[in-house]
Design a protein around this motif. Structure first.
Motif, PDB file in Angstrom:
ATOM      1  N   ARG A  60       0.825  -1.211   0.000  1.00  0.00           N
ATOM      2  CA  ARG A  60       0.000   0.000   0.000  1.00  0.00           C
ATOM      3  C   ARG A  60       0.857   1.258   0.000  1.00  0.00           C
ATOM      4  NH1 ARG A  60      -4.690   2.364   3.093  1.00  0.00           N
ATOM      5  NH2 ARG A  60      -5.893   3.200   1.352  1.00  0.00           N
ATOM      6  N   TRP A  61       2.017   1.192   0.655  1.00  0.00           N
ATOM      7  CA  TRP A  61       2.960   2.299   0.679  1.00  0.00           C
ATOM      8  C   TRP A  61       4.270   1.836   0.046  1.00  0.00           C
ATOM      9  CZ3 TRP A  61      -0.341   1.258   4.696  1.00  0.00           C
ATOM     10  CH2 TRP A  61      -1.167   2.292   5.136  1.00  0.00           C
ATOM     11  N   LEU A  62       4.768   2.620  -0.898  1.00  0.00           N
ATOM     12  CA  LEU A  62       6.040   2.325  -1.551  1.00  0.00           C
ATOM     13  C   LEU A  62       6.907   3.572  -1.447  1.00  0.00           C
ATOM     14  CD1 LEU A  62       7.800   0.433  -3.362  1.00  0.00           C
ATOM     15  CD2 LEU A  62       6.737   1.580  -5.330  1.00  0.00           C
ATOM     16  N   THR A  63       8.087   3.420  -0.839  1.00  0.00           N
ATOM     17  CA  THR A  63       8.998   4.550  -0.668  1.00  0.00           C
ATOM     18  C   THR A  63      10.284   4.262  -1.438  1.00  0.00           C
ATOM     19  OG1 THR A  63       8.084   5.053   1.516  1.00  0.00           O
ATOM     20  CG2 THR A  63      10.234   5.974   1.001  1.00  0.00           C
ATOM     21  N   LEU A  64      10.641   5.168  -2.333  1.00  0.00           N
ATOM     22  CA  LEU A  64      11.789   4.987  -3.218  1.00  0.00           C
ATOM     23  C   LEU A  64      12.854   6.039  -2.909  1.00  0.00           C
ATOM     24  CD1 LEU A  64       9.861   4.459  -6.588  1.00  0.00           C
ATOM     25  CD2 LEU A  64      10.709   2.691  -5.011  1.00  0.00           C
ATOM     26  N   TYR A  65      14.086   5.573  -2.741  1.00  0.00           N
ATOM     27  CA  TYR A  65      15.213   6.468  -2.458  1.00  0.00           C
ATOM     28  C   TYR A  65      15.791   6.912  -3.794  1.00  0.00           C
ATOM     29  CZ  TYR A  65      19.138   7.991   0.584  1.00  0.00           C
ATOM     30  OH  TYR A  65      20.056   8.716   1.307  1.00  0.00           O
ATOM     31  N   ALA A  66      15.454   8.148  -4.201  1.00  0.00           N
ATOM     32  CA  ALA A  66      15.799   8.612  -5.544  1.00  0.00           C
ATOM     33  C   ALA A  66      17.056   9.478  -5.580  1.00  0.00           C
ATOM     34  CB  ALA A  66      14.624   9.389  -6.138  1.00  0.00           C
ATOM     35  N   PHE A  67      17.237  10.350  -4.564  1.00  0.00           N
ATOM     36  CA  PHE A  67      18.360  11.292  -4.604  1.00  0.00           C
ATOM     37  C   PHE A  67      18.642  11.729  -3.179  1.00  0.00           C
ATOM     38  CE2 PHE A  67      20.447  15.378  -5.362  1.00  0.00           C
ATOM     39  CZ  PHE A  67      21.308  15.064  -6.409  1.00  0.00           C
ATOM     40  N   SER A  68      19.864  11.483  -2.730  1.00  0.00           N
ATOM     41  CA  SER A  68      20.214  11.775  -1.340  1.00  0.00           C
ATOM     42  C   SER A  68      20.848  13.157  -1.210  1.00  0.00           C
ATOM     43  CB  SER A  68      21.184  10.712  -0.810  1.00  0.00           C
ATOM     44  OG  SER A  68      22.490  10.942  -1.311  1.00  0.00           O
ATOM     45  N   THR A  69      20.946  13.622   0.016  1.00  0.00           N
ATOM     46  CA  THR A  69      21.609  14.894   0.271  1.00  0.00           C
ATOM     47  C   THR A  69      23.087  14.830  -0.117  1.00  0.00           C
ATOM     48  OG1 THR A  69      21.882  14.145   2.568  1.00  0.00           O
ATOM     49  CG2 THR A  69      20.055  15.639   2.110  1.00  0.00           C
ATOM     50  N   GLU A  70      23.655  13.628  -0.138  1.00  0.00           N
ATOM     51  CA  GLU A  70      25.060  13.465  -0.516  1.00  0.00           C
ATOM     52  C   GLU A  70      25.247  13.400  -2.033  1.00  0.00           C
ATOM     53  OE1 GLU A  70      23.549  11.385   1.762  1.00  0.00           O
ATOM     54  OE2 GLU A  70      24.351  12.440   3.508  1.00  0.00           O
ATOM     55  N   ASN A  71      24.172  13.100  -2.762  1.00  0.00           N
ATOM     56  CA  ASN A  71      24.301  12.932  -4.215  1.00  0.00           C
ATOM     57  C   ASN A  71      24.639  14.227  -4.957  1.00  0.00           C
ATOM     58  OD1 ASN A  71      21.719  10.355  -4.562  1.00  0.00           O
ATOM     59  ND2 ASN A  71      23.920  10.184  -4.141  1.00  0.00           N
ATOM     60  N   TRP A  72      24.491  15.368  -4.291  1.00  0.00           N
ATOM     61  CA  TRP A  72      24.887  16.631  -4.939  1.00  0.00           C
ATOM     62  C   TRP A  72      26.372  16.654  -5.252  1.00  0.00           C
ATOM     63  CZ3 TRP A  72      21.101  19.542  -6.699  1.00  0.00           C
ATOM     64  CH2 TRP A  72      19.860  19.532  -6.062  1.00  0.00           C
ATOM     65  N   ARG A  73      27.148  15.778  -4.599  1.00  0.00           N
ATOM     66  CA  ARG A  73      28.601  15.752  -4.835  1.00  0.00           C
ATOM     67  C   ARG A  73      28.964  14.978  -6.101  1.00  0.00           C
ATOM     68  NH1 ARG A  73      28.753  14.870   1.041  1.00  0.00           N
ATOM     69  NH2 ARG A  73      29.154  12.655   0.710  1.00  0.00           N
ATOM     70  N   ARG A  74      28.003  14.361  -6.738  1.00  0.00           N
ATOM     71  CA  ARG A  74      28.280  13.632  -7.973  1.00  0.00           C
ATOM     72  C   ARG A  74      28.566  14.613  -9.113  1.00  0.00           C
ATOM     73  NH1 ARG A  74      24.220   8.353  -8.164  1.00  0.00           N
ATOM     74  NH2 ARG A  74      25.024   7.395  -6.246  1.00  0.00           N
ATOM     75  N   PRO A  75      29.117  14.128 -10.239  1.00  0.00           N
ATOM     76  CA  PRO A  75      29.397  15.032 -11.362  1.00  0.00           C
ATOM     77  C   PRO A  75      28.168  15.837 -11.767  1.00  0.00           C
ATOM     78  CG  PRO A  75      30.381  12.879 -11.745  1.00  0.00           C
ATOM     79  CD  PRO A  75      29.546  12.738 -10.499  1.00  0.00           C
ATOM     80  N   ALA A  76      28.399  17.098 -12.126  1.00  0.00           N
ATOM     81  CA  ALA A  76      27.292  18.008 -12.421  1.00  0.00           C
ATOM     82  C   ALA A  76      26.386  17.477 -13.528  1.00  0.00           C
ATOM     83  CB  ALA A  76      27.845  19.380 -12.806  1.00  0.00           C
ATOM     84  N   GLY A  77      26.988  16.832 -14.533  1.00  0.00           N
ATOM     85  CA  GLY A  77      26.184  16.302 -15.624  1.00  0.00           C
ATOM     86  C   GLY A  77      25.237  15.206 -15.170  1.00  0.00           C
ATOM     87  N   GLU A  78      25.701  14.367 -14.241  1.00  0.00           N
ATOM     88  CA  GLU A  78      24.846  13.300 -13.732  1.00  0.00           C
ATOM     89  C   GLU A  78      23.718  13.855 -12.883  1.00  0.00           C
ATOM     90  OE1 GLU A  78      25.175   9.154 -11.129  1.00  0.00           O
ATOM     91  OE2 GLU A  78      26.999  10.158 -11.823  1.00  0.00           O
ATOM     92  N   VAL A  79      24.028  14.866 -12.059  1.00  0.00           N
ATOM     93  CA  VAL A  79      22.983  15.500 -11.245  1.00  0.00           C
ATOM     94  C   VAL A  79      21.938  16.146 -12.149  1.00  0.00           C
ATOM     95  CG1 VAL A  79      22.509  17.360  -9.600  1.00  0.00           C
ATOM     96  CG2 VAL A  79      24.474  15.858  -9.251  1.00  0.00           C
ATOM     97  N   ALA A  80      22.397  16.820 -13.202  1.00  0.00           N
ATOM     98  CA  ALA A  80      21.470  17.468 -14.128  1.00  0.00           C
ATOM     99  C   ALA A  80      20.565  16.444 -14.798  1.00  0.00           C
ATOM    100  CB  ALA A  80      22.244  18.263 -15.180  1.00  0.00           C
ATOM    101  N   GLU A  81      21.098  15.270 -15.097  1.00  0.00           N
ATOM    102  CA  GLU A  81      20.284  14.227 -15.726  1.00  0.00           C
ATOM    103  C   GLU A  81      19.220  13.708 -14.769  1.00  0.00           C
ATOM    104  OE1 GLU A  81      19.086  11.289 -18.640  1.00  0.00           O
ATOM    105  OE2 GLU A  81      19.882  13.336 -18.618  1.00  0.00           O
ATOM    106  N   VAL A  82      19.554  13.547 -13.500  1.00  0.00           N
ATOM    107  CA  VAL A  82      18.565  13.123 -12.509  1.00  0.00           C
ATOM    108  C   VAL A  82      17.444  14.151 -12.406  1.00  0.00           C
ATOM    109  CG1 VAL A  82      18.174  12.635 -10.070  1.00  0.00           C
ATOM    110  CG2 VAL A  82      20.194  11.708 -11.213  1.00  0.00           C
ATOM    111  N   MET A  83      17.802  15.425 -12.377  1.00  0.00           N
ATOM    112  CA  MET A  83      16.789  16.477 -12.309  1.00  0.00           C
ATOM    113  C   MET A  83      15.901  16.464 -13.550  1.00  0.00           C
ATOM    114  SD  MET A  83      17.351  17.854  -9.379  1.00  0.00           S
ATOM    115  CE  MET A  83      18.661  17.538  -8.205  1.00  0.00           C
TER     116      MET A  83
END
Length: 252
Positions: A60-83
């Motif tokens: 009934r409830w599904l919680t998905l971990y999509a983007f963490s507070t630490e993921n901002w440190r990933r390459p800018a291009g990868e962050v932009a793709e997630v957004m």
């Protein structure tokens, strides 16, 4: 197993709340000789499959971990793709989620989100606010430690303002101020990609959750894998700290 087991009343058996650490998009792409960011669109396809299939398993409830507070440190291009993919997913799937009775809730900090992302998050929540057939939580700009810090700050501010006394602070008071406030604790936490750690996900809420670690990269995750994890869950004996396991008794 394709449909959740039923209890004696005919209601779906637990787990009613499943949380997933969706890990392995980058490795999926790398194994195919592709740039890391090209794994994320395939990860979105896996999200669609699981959201569609989860109710058939009694979830009934599904919680998905999509983007963490630490993921901002990933390459800018990868962050932009997630957004970009978050916007694409909401724009393409939101009307369907509304029609199917799915209520969307975004967990995590709103401060610091790009304005276009903040707008689409607010729109997804507003358009699905009255739905109650299925509940989809997306942890985005989320971290378990950050969430606990924010809850502690909220409690401290209320004490300082005289609206709350220190003696009134208990488990329930803190839980209500988490971004997951009002949600049931996850019965089952699944992590893909073969890694076996929480990575700062639902630290408070998963205190008595069951964990299943699957050696499958997230883009390859299917409803069959979800069924296998739930079947494993049903083999477990949940104690919630109220009973002592045989191996602990033997050691004592």
């Amino acid at each position: 197993m394709t449909i959740a087991d039923k209890d004696k009343t005919g209601a779906p058996a637990a787990p009613l709340h499943v949380a997933i650490v969706m890990d392995g998009n980058g490795r999926w792409a790398k194994r195919r000789g592709l740039p890391r960011h090209l794994g994320h669109p395939k990860g979105v396809e896996a999200i669609r499959r699981v959201v569609e299939a989860a109710p058939d398993y009694g979830v009934r409830w599904l919680t998905l971990y999509a983007f963490s507070t630490e993921n901002w440190r990933r390459p800018a291009g990868e962050v932009a793709e997630v957004m970009r993919l978050l916007k694409l997913y909401v724009n393409s799937d939101l009307d369907k989620l509304v029609r199917e009775g799915v209520k969307v809730r975004i967990l995590g900090r709103r401060e610091g989100l790009p304005p276009d992302i903040a707008e689409i998050v607010a729109r997804a929540e507003a358009k699905t606010a009255h739905n109650d057939r299925f509940f989809l939580q997306v942890a985005f700009n989320y971290g378990g430690r950050a969430d606990l810090v924010d809850a502690a700050r909220a409690l401290a501010a209320e004490v300082k303002a005289g609206r709350l006394s220190p003696e009134e602070i208990d488990d329930q008071a803190l839980e209500r101020r988490l971004s997951t406030g009002g949600l049931p604790a996850p019965d089952l936490v699944i992590r893909t990609s073969g890694e076996q750690r929480l990575s700062n996900f639902l630290l408070w809420e998963s205190a008595y959750s069951e964990f299943v670690f699957l050696d499958v990269l997230w883009p390859d995750f299917t409803p069959t894998h979800l069924g296998e994890a739930i079947a494993e869950f049903h083999k477990r004996e949940r104690r919630y700290g109220g009973a002592v396991a045989d191996d602990v008794l033997a050691a004592g």
